[in-house]
Enzyme design. Structure first.
Site, PDB file in Angstrom:
ATOM      1  N   TYR A   1      -2.297 -10.970   7.701  1.00 36.12           N
ATOM      2  CA  TYR A   1      -2.051 -10.562   6.314  1.00 36.12           C
ATOM      3  C   TYR A   1      -0.557 -10.589   6.007  1.00 36.12           C
ATOM      4  O   TYR A   1      -0.119 -11.240   5.056  1.00 36.12           O
ATOM      5  CB  TYR A   1      -2.612  -9.157   6.111  1.00 36.12           C
ATOM      6  CG  TYR A   1      -2.495  -8.627   4.693  1.00 36.12           C
ATOM      7  CD1 TYR A   1      -3.322  -9.113   3.683  1.00 36.12           C
ATOM      8  CD2 TYR A   1      -1.566  -7.625   4.376  1.00 36.12           C
ATOM      9  CE1 TYR A   1      -3.222  -8.621   2.386  1.00 36.12           C
ATOM     10  CE2 TYR A   1      -1.470  -7.123   3.090  1.00 36.12           C
ATOM     11  CZ  TYR A   1      -2.302  -7.620   2.094  1.00 36.12           C
ATOM     12  OH  TYR A   1      -2.199  -7.127   0.822  1.00 36.12           O
TER      13      TYR A   1
ATOM     14  N   GLN B   1       2.827  11.290   8.849  1.00 36.64           N
ATOM     15  CA  GLN B   1       3.281  10.003   8.301  1.00 36.64           C
ATOM     16  C   GLN B   1       3.053  10.015   6.793  1.00 36.64           C
ATOM     17  O   GLN B   1       2.104  10.634   6.310  1.00 36.64           O
ATOM     18  CB  GLN B   1       2.588   8.812   8.990  1.00 36.64           C
ATOM     19  CG  GLN B   1       1.123   8.600   8.695  1.00 36.64           C
ATOM     20  CD  GLN B   1       0.202   9.420   9.587  1.00 36.64           C
ATOM     21  OE1 GLN B   1       0.513  10.535   9.978  1.00 36.64           O
ATOM     22  NE2 GLN B   1      -0.965   8.880   9.877  1.00 36.64           N
ATOM     23  N   THR B   2       3.941   9.350   6.065  1.00 34.18           N
ATOM     24  CA  THR B   2       3.859   9.428   4.604  1.00 34.18           C
ATOM     25  C   THR B   2       3.465   8.083   4.010  1.00 34.18           C
ATOM     26  O   THR B   2       3.675   7.038   4.601  1.00 34.18           O
ATOM     27  CB  THR B   2       5.211   9.848   3.990  1.00 34.18           C
ATOM     28  OG1 THR B   2       6.179   8.850   4.315  1.00 34.18           O
ATOM     29  CG2 THR B   2       5.657  11.203   4.481  1.00 34.18           C
TER      30      THR B   2
END
Ligand SMILES: NC(=O)c1ccc[n+]([C@@H]2O[C@H](COP(=O)([O-])OP(=O)(O)OC[C@H]3O[C@@H](n4cnc5c(N)ncnc54)[C@H](O)[C@@H]3O)[C@@H](O)[C@H]2O)c1
Length: 317
Positions: free
Chosen positions: A149, A213-214
């Site tokens: 991807y 984690q953001t």
């Protein structure tokens, strides 16, 4: 509204999540829309309300094969966007991005159409720069499970810029950051749909890693507005331009917000992080603000309420 000066607009991937909202917007503006899709991840239900509307046409076709149509504008969105879907057939994913870009750029060149590429924040990979401006070249693993991807989309950007330099083709490139909203695929493995479906079914909510984690989340209406503004912008402005919402939330905060909206008694459970999962991703949207006068407006809680209502209806079907 029927416009005599309407553009003939091709939307590839038009039956997908973002593509179907784009078709809605273009039809509402009186454009003639050719919605092209091979229904790999898209579904007819996403556009069935547009069937029979003047100016709307649905074509089953894969972008990895050439086609000839008379169009003025092309939005190239065809490509599975969620890791579950693009990793299912990674060779096809790269083909869709690369052969698809070649075929759509070839079409644009033949009919002198303006063409916009839906690129992605994944071109930044697991970034060392935070937030990511367009000038950042990224840190992408070329041989990992996400590479089909990420590298496919990077190569598509290269093709767009080479067609522009070599053939003076009019192009636009946007880099889309995490977007959510109604018509997301319920099984796409992305965090918003995962959490909402789990909460609605009363199941435990799965958090990968520590949950610290953001991610930033852009509501679909804001994203489509940015995309259309980019298409209509000054021809000299070709991008790439980040379109996303810079508001940053940890996975724990997102889960808690969804639980507040849905209610119920789901518990949070923790699992290991998948390979190459970025720890942080946040758009720098200064360029979109200055060049397109665009910035997102919809608050996360409001967008999530719309998305939860959508999932309630489809889970009841
Ligand atoms: N949703 C996001 O957060 C996000 C983020 C970054 C980039 N994007 C990009 O935006 C575009 C749309 O994403 P989405 O979220 O709507 O995903 P989606 O999977 O819902 O839509 C993609 C559409 O493309 C179609 N498609 C796939 N391969 C095709 C092919 N070979 N020929 C024709 N059609 C094909 C699918 O059937 C589907 O309708 C993608 O290019 C994606 O990479 C999306």
């Amino acid at each position: 509204m029927i416009r005599l000066d309407a553009n003939r607009v091709l939307v590839t991937g038009g039956a997908g999540f973002l593509g179907s909202h784009l078709c809605d917007r273009l039809i509402a503006e009186g454009e003639d829309v050719l919605c092209l899709d091979n229904f790999y991840t898209g579904i007819k239900r996403n556009v069935e309300h547009l069937m029979g509307r003047p100016g709307f046409e649905l074509i089953r076709h894969g972008v990895t094969f050439p086609l000839y149509l008379e169009v003025d504008r092309i939005y190239n969105l065809a490509c599975p966007a969620s890791p579950v879907h693009y990793q299912f057939d990674p060779v096809q994913t790269t083909k869709t991005s690369v052969h698809g870009a070649i075929n759509m750029l070839g079409l644009a060149k033949r009919v002198k159409a303006l063409i916009l590429q839906a690129s992605t924040s994944e071109v930044y990979g697991d970034p060392e720069v935070h937030p990511q401006p367009e000038s950042y070249w990224g840190r992408v693993n070329p041989i990992g499970i996400r590479s089909c991807y990420d590298e496919g989309k990077r190569c598509a950007e290269t093709l767009f810029f080479d067609y522009h330099r070599q053939h003076q083709l009019e192009i636009k490139v946007i880099r889309i950051f995490n977007t959510y909203g109604p018509r997301m695929h319920p099984n796409d493995g992305r965090v918003v749909s995962n959490f909402i479906v789990q909460a609605l079914k009363g199941k435990d909510i799965t958090i990968y890693g520590s949950g610290q984690q953001t991610r930033s989340f852009c509501y679909v209406d804001d994203l489509i507005d940015g995309m259309v503004r980019m298409m209509n912008s000054d021809p000299a402005f070709i991008g790439p331009v980040n379109i996303g919402n810079p508001g940053e939330f940890t996975m724990l905060e997102l889960a808690e917000l969804i639980l507040k909206i849905v209610g119920g008694k789901s518990k949070l459970v923790f699992e290991p992080l998948p390979q190459d999962d970025p720890k942080q991703r946040q758009p720098d949207i200064a360029l979109a603000q200055s060049a397109l006068s665009w910035e997102p407006k919809v608050k996360l809680e409001d967008g999530l309420k719309e998305t939860v209502s959508y999932f309630k209806t489809i889970l009841a079907i």
